[in-house]
Write an enzyme that holds these catalytic residues in place. Structure first.
Site, PDB file in Angstrom:
ATOM      1  N   THR A 166      -1.386   5.771   1.772  1.00  0.00           N
ATOM      2  CA  THR A 166      -2.614   4.973   1.761  1.00  0.00           C
ATOM      3  C   THR A 166      -2.682   4.124   3.024  1.00  0.00           C
ATOM      4  OG1 THR A 166      -2.644   4.864  -0.653  1.00  0.00           O
ATOM      5  CG2 THR A 166      -3.934   3.211   0.514  1.00  0.00           C
TER       6      THR A 166
ATOM      7  N   LEU B  68       0.875  -1.166   0.000  1.00  0.00           N
ATOM      8  CA  LEU B  68       0.000   0.000   0.000  1.00  0.00           C
ATOM      9  C   LEU B  68       0.912   1.215   0.000  1.00  0.00           C
ATOM     10  CD1 LEU B  68      -2.761  -0.908   2.650  1.00  0.00           C
ATOM     11  CD2 LEU B  68      -3.005  -0.859   0.163  1.00  0.00           C
ATOM     12  N   ASP B  69       0.540   2.238  -0.762  1.00  0.00           N
ATOM     13  CA  ASP B  69       1.362   3.445  -0.856  1.00  0.00           C
ATOM     14  C   ASP B  69       1.598   4.065   0.521  1.00  0.00           C
ATOM     15  OD1 ASP B  69       1.234   3.146  -3.599  1.00  0.00           O
ATOM     16  OD2 ASP B  69      -0.545   4.403  -3.757  1.00  0.00           O
ATOM     17  N   TYR B  70       2.641   4.869   0.601  1.00  0.00           N
ATOM     18  CA  TYR B  70       3.007   5.591   1.828  1.00  0.00           C
ATOM     19  C   TYR B  70       1.808   6.351   2.400  1.00  0.00           C
ATOM     20  CZ  TYR B  70       5.649   8.901   4.761  1.00  0.00           C
ATOM     21  OH  TYR B  70       6.134   9.651   5.803  1.00  0.00           O
TER      22      TYR B  70
END
Length: 240
Positions: free
Chosen positions: A105, A101-103
């Site tokens: 998110t 998961l993105d930073y």
């Protein structure tokens, strides 16, 4: 007794397919002897080495984490930022995230030390639904929502069809809350999809992975998956 390639995969060295390649190319020794046969089985008392390094066999473990925003989906970070494994200080096994998961998110992330399991879940052919809730800039038009449902053209190809549902609209702030369900796992995919239709994501959370939800967890909380849940996830990933 387990197949040698499965033991290597469970140790987190490589996927089962890569483990088979390592065996065939002569990188693996069992009890001091090079083994190139894929059918061989080993027991817990056998000494397995990959490129001369003894295999540390661990019991497979499986967790889900409610990842906060501002955390890297990795086991370490060269900039010293917080990573997802920091939430498991009592776990001795070398676990790592399944996908990422993105930073910025938040949401549901699976971690394990089972390489075969991780590769099965991440394989492009799997059809596991991933449910995201996005706060987006602007109010998406019906045409934009239909485009997301059909699939949008990104720099790495067209996305698979998605399911999209508008939750709420704030006309004053010109923002909307939209649920989107995808089964692909491209880098920053949901954010790029919304950007492609003109509604950049302001905030993003993954609320569900297959049948797993965040119910009962607070941000930063984690829990171990049950054997039944692991079995269900495998079945979902292998279902074509």
């Amino acid at each position: 007794m387990e197949r040698l390639q499965k033991v290597i995969a469970h140790a987190g060295i490589a996927s089962r397919r890569k483990a088979e390649q390592l065996i065939e190319e002569g990188h693996v020794r069992v009890n001091g002897k090079v083994v190139k046969e894929l059918g061989i089985k080993v027991s817990s008392s056998d000494k397995v080495e990959v490129d001369g390094i003894p295999l540390e066999r661990e019991e497979p473990i499986y967790f889900m984490l409610y990842k906060p925003r501002g955390v890297i989906s990795s086991v370490n970070d060269d900039k010293g930022r917080k990573v997802v494994t920091d939430f498991f200080p009592m776990i001795e096994q070398r676990i790592y995230p399944v996908g990422r998961l993105d930073y910025d998110t938040s949401g549901l992330l699976i971690l394990t030390n089972d390489g075969e399991f991780a590769n099965t879940l991440m394989h492009p052919s799997n059809q596991i639904d991933k449910v995201y809730v996005a706060k987006v800039k602007g109010i998406p038009t019906k045409e934009a929502l239909k485009a997301l449902e059909r699939g949008v053209r990104l720099e790495d190809g067209k996305t698979a069809p998605a399911k999209v549902k508008m939750h709420t609209v704030d006309k004053k702030k010109q923002t909307a809350i939209v649920e989107i369900i995808i089964h692909e796992g491209r880098n920053r995919q949901v954010r790029r999809m919304f950007e492609a239709v003109g509604n950049p994501v302001l905030k993003l959370k993954r609320e569900r992975y297959g049948f797993l939800t965040l119910q009962g967890l607070k941000v930063g909380d984690a829990r171990e998956l049950s054997p039944h849940e692991v079995k269900q996830l495998r079945a979902l990933a292998l279902k074509k």
